[in-house]
Motif scaffolding. Structure first.
Motif, PDB file in Angstrom:
ATOM      1  N   PHE A 291       0.858  -1.190   0.000  1.00  0.00           N
ATOM      2  CA  PHE A 291       0.000   0.000   0.000  1.00  0.00           C
ATOM      3  C   PHE A 291       0.890   1.234   0.000  1.00  0.00           C
ATOM      4  CE2 PHE A 291      -4.301  -1.516   1.857  1.00  0.00           C
ATOM      5  CZ  PHE A 291      -4.213  -2.705   1.142  1.00  0.00           C
ATOM      6  N   SER A 292       0.387   2.346  -0.491  1.00  0.00           N
ATOM      7  CA  SER A 292       1.178   3.579  -0.478  1.00  0.00           C
ATOM      8  C   SER A 292       1.427   4.039   0.954  1.00  0.00           C
ATOM      9  CB  SER A 292       0.459   4.681  -1.249  1.00  0.00           C
ATOM     10  OG  SER A 292      -0.712   5.097  -0.565  1.00  0.00           O
ATOM     11  N   ALA A 293       2.435   4.875   1.128  1.00  0.00           N
ATOM     12  CA  ALA A 293       2.743   5.422   2.453  1.00  0.00           C
ATOM     13  C   ALA A 293       1.537   6.162   3.032  1.00  0.00           C
ATOM     14  CB  ALA A 293       3.948   6.356   2.357  1.00  0.00           C
ATOM     15  N   ILE A 294       0.879   6.979   2.215  1.00  0.00           N
ATOM     16  CA  ILE A 294      -0.267   7.755   2.696  1.00  0.00           C
ATOM     17  C   ILE A 294      -1.444   6.832   3.021  1.00  0.00           C
ATOM     18  CG2 ILE A 294      -1.256   8.231   0.417  1.00  0.00           C
ATOM     19  CD1 ILE A 294      -0.942  10.901   3.114  1.00  0.00           C
ATOM     20  N   SER A 295      -1.592   5.731   2.280  1.00  0.00           N
ATOM     21  CA  SER A 295      -2.671   4.777   2.574  1.00  0.00           C
ATOM     22  C   SER A 295      -2.435   4.059   3.895  1.00  0.00           C
ATOM     23  CB  SER A 295      -2.800   3.751   1.448  1.00  0.00           C
ATOM     24  OG  SER A 295      -3.209   4.362   0.255  1.00  0.00           O
ATOM     25  N   ASN A 296      -1.180   3.792   4.230  1.00  0.00           N
ATOM     26  CA  ASN A 296      -0.873   3.179   5.514  1.00  0.00           C
ATOM     27  C   ASN A 296      -1.313   4.086   6.667  1.00  0.00           C
ATOM     28  OD1 ASN A 296       0.852   0.521   5.819  1.00  0.00           O
ATOM     29  ND2 ASN A 296       1.476   1.450   3.866  1.00  0.00           N
ATOM     30  N   ILE A 297      -1.074   5.371   6.513  1.00  0.00           N
ATOM     31  CA  ILE A 297      -1.487   6.309   7.546  1.00  0.00           C
ATOM     32  C   ILE A 297      -3.009   6.413   7.593  1.00  0.00           C
ATOM     33  CG2 ILE A 297      -1.431   8.747   8.227  1.00  0.00           C
ATOM     34  CD1 ILE A 297       1.450   8.814   7.162  1.00  0.00           C
ATOM     35  N   ALA A 298      -3.636   6.446   6.433  1.00  0.00           N
ATOM     36  CA  ALA A 298      -5.099   6.513   6.379  1.00  0.00           C
ATOM     37  C   ALA A 298      -5.729   5.311   7.069  1.00  0.00           C
ATOM     38  CB  ALA A 298      -5.568   6.608   4.928  1.00  0.00           C
ATOM     39  N   GLU A 299      -5.111   4.145   6.917  1.00  0.00           N
ATOM     40  CA  GLU A 299      -5.632   2.942   7.563  1.00  0.00           C
ATOM     41  C   GLU A 299      -5.705   3.131   9.079  1.00  0.00           C
ATOM     42  OE1 GLU A 299      -4.564  -1.818   7.703  1.00  0.00           O
ATOM     43  OE2 GLU A 299      -2.948  -0.344   7.835  1.00  0.00           O
ATOM     44  N   LYS A 300      -4.660   3.696   9.669  1.00  0.00           N
ATOM     45  CA  LYS A 300      -4.633   3.940  11.116  1.00  0.00           C
ATOM     46  C   LYS A 300      -5.704   4.960  11.508  1.00  0.00           C
ATOM     47  CE  LYS A 300      -2.500   3.876  15.260  1.00  0.00           C
ATOM     48  NZ  LYS A 300      -2.314   2.670  16.083  1.00  0.00           N
ATOM     49  N   LEU A 301      -5.857   6.002  10.696  1.00  0.00           N
ATOM     50  CA  LEU A 301      -6.830   7.052  11.003  1.00  0.00           C
ATOM     51  C   LEU A 301      -8.262   6.528  10.889  1.00  0.00           C
ATOM     52  CD1 LEU A 301      -5.085  10.007   9.153  1.00  0.00           C
ATOM     53  CD2 LEU A 301      -5.259   9.680  11.624  1.00  0.00           C
ATOM     54  N   ILE A 302      -8.526   5.716   9.881  1.00  0.00           N
ATOM     55  CA  ILE A 302      -9.862   5.130   9.726  1.00  0.00           C
ATOM     56  C   ILE A 302     -10.190   4.231  10.919  1.00  0.00           C
ATOM     57  CG2 ILE A 302     -11.233   3.508   8.349  1.00  0.00           C
ATOM     58  CD1 ILE A 302      -9.744   4.652   5.870  1.00  0.00           C
ATOM     59  N   ALA A 303      -9.190   3.458  11.359  1.00  0.00           N
ATOM     60  CA  ALA A 303      -9.399   2.562  12.497  1.00  0.00           C
ATOM     61  C   ALA A 303      -9.724   3.330  13.773  1.00  0.00           C
ATOM     62  CB  ALA A 303      -8.160   1.696  12.711  1.00  0.00           C
ATOM     63  N   SER A 304      -9.223   4.567  13.864  1.00  0.00           N
ATOM     64  CA  SER A 304      -9.496   5.369  15.054  1.00  0.00           C
ATOM     65  C   SER A 304     -10.699   6.294  14.876  1.00  0.00           C
ATOM     66  CB  SER A 304      -8.262   6.184  15.452  1.00  0.00           C
ATOM     67  OG  SER A 304      -7.870   7.054  14.408  1.00  0.00           O
ATOM     68  N   GLY A 305     -11.443   6.118  13.759  1.00  0.00           N
ATOM     69  CA  GLY A 305     -12.718   6.810  13.615  1.00  0.00           C
ATOM     70  C   GLY A 305     -12.779   7.924  12.599  1.00  0.00           C
ATOM     71  N   SER A 306     -11.672   8.237  11.920  1.00  0.00           N
ATOM     72  CA  SER A 306     -11.686   9.310  10.929  1.00  0.00           C
ATOM     73  C   SER A 306     -12.423   8.863   9.663  1.00  0.00           C
ATOM     74  CB  SER A 306     -10.257   9.715  10.559  1.00  0.00           C
ATOM     75  OG  SER A 306      -9.574  10.239  11.674  1.00  0.00           O
ATOM     76  N   ARG A 307     -13.130   9.809   9.049  1.00  0.00           N
ATOM     77  CA  ARG A 307     -13.858   9.489   7.818  1.00  0.00           C
ATOM     78  C   ARG A 307     -13.673  10.546   6.726  1.00  0.00           C
ATOM     79  NH1 ARG A 307     -13.662   5.484  10.023  1.00  0.00           N
ATOM     80  NH2 ARG A 307     -15.295   3.996  10.622  1.00  0.00           N
ATOM     81  N   ASN A 308     -13.181  11.728   7.088  1.00  0.00           N
ATOM     82  CA  ASN A 308     -13.037  12.820   6.137  1.00  0.00           C
ATOM     83  C   ASN A 308     -11.730  12.667   5.359  1.00  0.00           C
ATOM     84  OD1 ASN A 308     -12.076  15.612   5.269  1.00  0.00           O
ATOM     85  ND2 ASN A 308     -14.178  16.063   5.883  1.00  0.00           N
ATOM     86  N   VAL A 309     -11.860  12.467   4.038  1.00  0.00           N
ATOM     87  CA  VAL A 309     -10.685  12.198   3.214  1.00  0.00           C
ATOM     88  C   VAL A 309      -9.713  13.380   3.225  1.00  0.00           C
ATOM     89  CG1 VAL A 309      -9.871  11.726   0.873  1.00  0.00           C
ATOM     90  CG2 VAL A 309     -11.915  10.569   1.742  1.00  0.00           C
ATOM     91  N   GLY A 310     -10.253  14.574   3.166  1.00  0.00           N
ATOM     92  CA  GLY A 310      -9.395  15.755   3.165  1.00  0.00           C
ATOM     93  C   GLY A 310      -8.606  15.878   4.454  1.00  0.00           C
TER      94      GLY A 310
END
Length: 280
Positions: free
Chosen positions: A130-149
């Motif tokens: 996965f891309s570097a930014i996608s790895n970070i997004a995965e952690k953020l989604i797991a902690s409840g984030s939903r806003n892509v921006g």
């Protein structure tokens, strides 16, 4: 039991054994062969470990391979289940709950919101394709984030903080050097601003110049964000550079603990003396 006001993490009588155990080795005064029961062969990877991590502190854990330090970290992050003990986190239910007794869902919540983990081998902390930014997004989604921006902005912020060029944020970590992979891991672990960061042998296998960059980055992050950290290493030079207090482990037990300068300047245990003199 509840954590004290200045304590971020509290562990009491943490133990991990592999095997059923027997009447002999489960006694507190049992004499083991290193950390193996001579009667039943049970391996006591961690035995009766107790410590506090204070808020804003870097605590070092040092010891040779097989001393139990990585097993301890895996228990703190719920990668492995403790055999016994208590574990309290100030930022979860005001430190009153023994988190070892929580449900799997609550433990995932703690991993996603309160703890950050950086493994010795980045394969365990990153999805390498996965891309570097996608790895970070995965952690953020797991902690409840939903806003892509918002997630993109957070990812950019932390990749910048760990000196990953943003023109490479869509590259997968498999295309990065070992030092860059560790820095992406650190960015991912920090992305939801956890109060506690766990770092397990994060510079092992890296070139000396890259080690220095990663260590300086860790110090800078701790100064800026005031995060409490547990740093595991077999290298006392790294512990000397980073840590306020230090625990020395041998054969699954803590044999010495105190302020890092005191441990290094006046070691009391023969094994600690051997460690210290080996770097002089």
């Amino acid at each position: 039991m509840k954590t004290a006001d200045n304590v971020a993490l509290c562990v009491r009588n943490f133990s991990k054994h592999y095997g059923e155990g027997c009447a002999y080795c489960m006694e507190s005064d049992a004499v083991l062969d290193r950390n193996i029961c001579p009667e039943c062969g049970t391996i006591h990877a961690c035995s009766d470990i107790s410590f506090d991590l204070h808020k804003g502190e870097i605590l070092g854990i040092v010891g040779e391979s097989g001393s139990g330090k990585s097993t301890l970290m895996k228990m703190l992050y719920f990668d492995q289940e403790a055999s016994s003990g208590e574990y309290h986190l100030a930022d979860f239910l005001d430190g009153e709950a023994d988190v070892l007794k929580l449900s799997s869902r609550q433990k995932r919540q703690i991993r996603n919101e309160i703890l950050g983990m950086v493994y010795q081998n980045p394969v365990y902390g990153l999805k390498m394709d996965f891309s570097a930014i996608s790895n970070i997004a995965e952690k953020l989604i797991a902690s409840g984030s939903r806003n892509v921006g918002d997630m993109t902005a957070t990812g950019d912020h932390f990749l910048g903080k760990v000196n990953i060029p943003l023109n490479r944020k869509f590259d997968p970590p498999v295309n990065f050097s070992g030092g860059m992979q560790q820095r992406v891991q650190i960015a991912k672990a920090l992305s939801n601003y956890p109060p506690i960061l766990l770092l397990d042998e994060v510079t092992t296998g890296l070139d000396l110049s890259v080690q220095a960059d990663v260590l300086e980055l860790i110090k800078e992050i701790q100064r800026e964000l005031g995060i409490s950290m547990v740093v595991v290493s077999h290298d006392l030079a790294i512990i000397r550079m980073l840590c306020d207090r230090t625990m020395v482990m041998l054969n699954g037990s803590v044999i010495e603990a105190g302020i890092t300068d005191q441990i290094l300047e006046d070691p009391q245990h023969a094994y600690t003396q051997q460690l210290v003199y080996s770097i002089l």
